[in-house]
Design a protein around this motif. Sequence first.
Motif, PDB file in Angstrom:
ATOM      1  N   ASP A  82       0.871  -1.294   0.141  1.00  0.00           N
ATOM      2  CA  ASP A  82      -0.122  -0.075   0.049  1.00  0.00           C
ATOM      3  C   ASP A  82       1.008   1.483  -0.094  1.00  0.00           C
ATOM      4  O   ASP A  82       0.276   2.442   0.183  1.00  0.00           O
ATOM      5  N   ASP A  84       2.517   4.523  -0.851  1.00  0.00           N
ATOM      6  CA  ASP A  84       2.589   5.637  -1.901  1.00  0.00           C
ATOM      7  C   ASP A  84       3.846   5.734  -2.334  1.00  0.00           C
ATOM      8  O   ASP A  84       4.924   5.190  -1.752  1.00  0.00           O
ATOM      9  N   SER A 107       4.882  -8.607  -2.932  1.00  0.00           N
ATOM     10  CA  SER A 107       3.609  -8.530  -2.683  1.00  0.00           C
ATOM     11  C   SER A 107       3.297  -9.593  -1.832  1.00  0.00           C
ATOM     12  O   SER A 107       4.261 -10.399  -1.228  1.00  0.00           O
ATOM     13  N   ASP A 113      -7.505  -6.807  -7.486  1.00  0.00           N
ATOM     14  CA  ASP A 113      -7.312  -5.547  -7.563  1.00  0.00           C
ATOM     15  C   ASP A 113      -6.143  -4.881  -6.838  1.00  0.00           C
ATOM     16  O   ASP A 113      -5.312  -3.715  -7.330  1.00  0.00           O
ATOM     17  N   GLU A 114      -5.836  -5.301  -5.704  1.00  0.00           N
ATOM     18  CA  GLU A 114      -4.897  -4.812  -4.974  1.00  0.00           C
ATOM     19  C   GLU A 114      -3.309  -5.230  -5.633  1.00  0.00           C
ATOM     20  O   GLU A 114      -2.464  -4.524  -5.649  1.00  0.00           O
ATOM     21  N   THR A 116      -2.799  -5.567  -8.635  1.00  0.00           N
ATOM     22  CA  THR A 116      -2.816  -4.547 -10.033  1.00  0.00           C
ATOM     23  C   THR A 116      -2.296  -3.349  -9.403  1.00  0.00           C
ATOM     24  O   THR A 116      -1.726  -2.670  -9.982  1.00  0.00           O
ATOM     25  N   SER A 117      -3.003  -2.699  -8.340  1.00  0.00           N
ATOM     26  CA  SER A 117      -2.399  -1.517  -7.640  1.00  0.00           C
ATOM     27  C   SER A 117      -1.141  -1.472  -7.425  1.00  0.00           C
ATOM     28  O   SER A 117      -0.301  -0.505  -7.396  1.00  0.00           O
ATOM     29  N   ASP A 120       0.689  -0.802 -10.612  1.00  0.00           N
ATOM     30  CA  ASP A 120       0.513   0.639 -10.925  1.00  0.00           C
ATOM     31  C   ASP A 120       1.352   1.568 -10.374  1.00  0.00           C
ATOM     32  O   ASP A 120       2.189   2.071 -10.836  1.00  0.00           O
ATOM     33  N   ARG A 121       1.510   1.658  -8.889  1.00  0.00           N
ATOM     34  CA  ARG A 121       2.204   2.288  -8.031  1.00  0.00           C
ATOM     35  C   ARG A 121       3.712   2.020  -8.316  1.00  0.00           C
ATOM     36  O   ARG A 121       4.585   3.029  -8.634  1.00  0.00           O
TER      37      ARG A 121
END
Length: 397
Positions: A82, A84, A107, A113-114, A116-117, A120-121
């Motif tokens: 999570d 940023d 991970s 979805d998590e 994929t996030s 993405d980040r």
Amino acid sequence: MSSSTSTSMSPLVLKNVKLVTPQGVLDEGWIRLADDRIEALGHGPIAASSGEGEIIDGAGGWVLPGFIDVHVHGGAGHDFMDADEEGLRAITKFHASHGTTGILATSLTASRDELTSVLDRVSQFMSTPMPYAQVLGVHFEGPFVSDQWKGAQNPDYILPPQPDWLEEWVSRYPGVIRIQTLAPEVDGALDYIERLDSHGIVPSCGHTDATYDQIIAAADRGLRHAVHTFNAMRPYHHREPGTVGAVLTDDRIIAEVIADGHHVHAAGIELLRRAKGPERVILVTDAMAAAGMPDGDYHLGELPVTMTCGVARLTNSGNLAGSTLTMIGALRHMVREIGVPIADASRMASGNPARQLGIDNVTGSIEVGKQADILLLSDQLEIERVWIGGQELELEY
């Protein structure tokens, strides 16, 4: 791999050091860095052409290639699941201060979805200048693992391999996934391993109840990595050697180990070293958010973790929950507690992971022309200075 911190730099010479190279240790060594590369090296008197620029006396310390950690979940209070941009910078800064110059954002077992996030980040972060440890990509640990050996993986998200997820991920984020860990015995895993291999992703086994024969069959299809060997996998038995027996004896598989004195007994690490040799072992931290932080309560993904005396365990079950290890800590453990020569420990921390990721032509060893990812250690193996792409990190070591 190319360091986004690199710019044109004045030549720099480190002298009076023990230089760890693929050919062995050069006593009374010297190394010259210029324009983000290793320009020259040797031992004895410094070559005349290498006397220009700043000269640093290493006082008999060690010069090693920067560490490459292919299995790390976080640190400094942040988790790759999570984090940023600020969190990613904090994680990479913390691990860089302990000698890690390249890192795979790892991970946990989570929802589509998590995951994929995460991609993405991390991919966005990789496209910007990274002043600390360079994020080389993502290591997906799960979610296609065994519920029986879930360890600190969240059982709510464990499921069989999903090829359509992979195809979407590699299409949207090409080259970002570098390793994926799964249980080779689950339905569809062998075909999925082939699919990973075809995309240039290292197929890895872990959190698995696979038999010896199932691991060998997976290696026939492309499996070539094992996460945190001995932990969260079917153990060795003399009549059914299990996952561990296959990992120890199949030369196609490179084996990670968490050398922190908690995850694996010293005799287990010595067994691994003797079975695999120094060229097929990779040191990893498996560090979680609590690395570098005081004892207390934390989370690994969605699971509560309690850290006591530096050891992180799931609050509810007591299972080990990653580690608070650093790469320099792992190297010191191998040298001091296991008796591994520094050159071999360095290969396990730098050269082998670089080779597994296919970047050993660029980094991972002290050789002329390689990227200047360099560590200066004291004679007692304490981090003194770190260079990534020839740029010294301004950190408090």
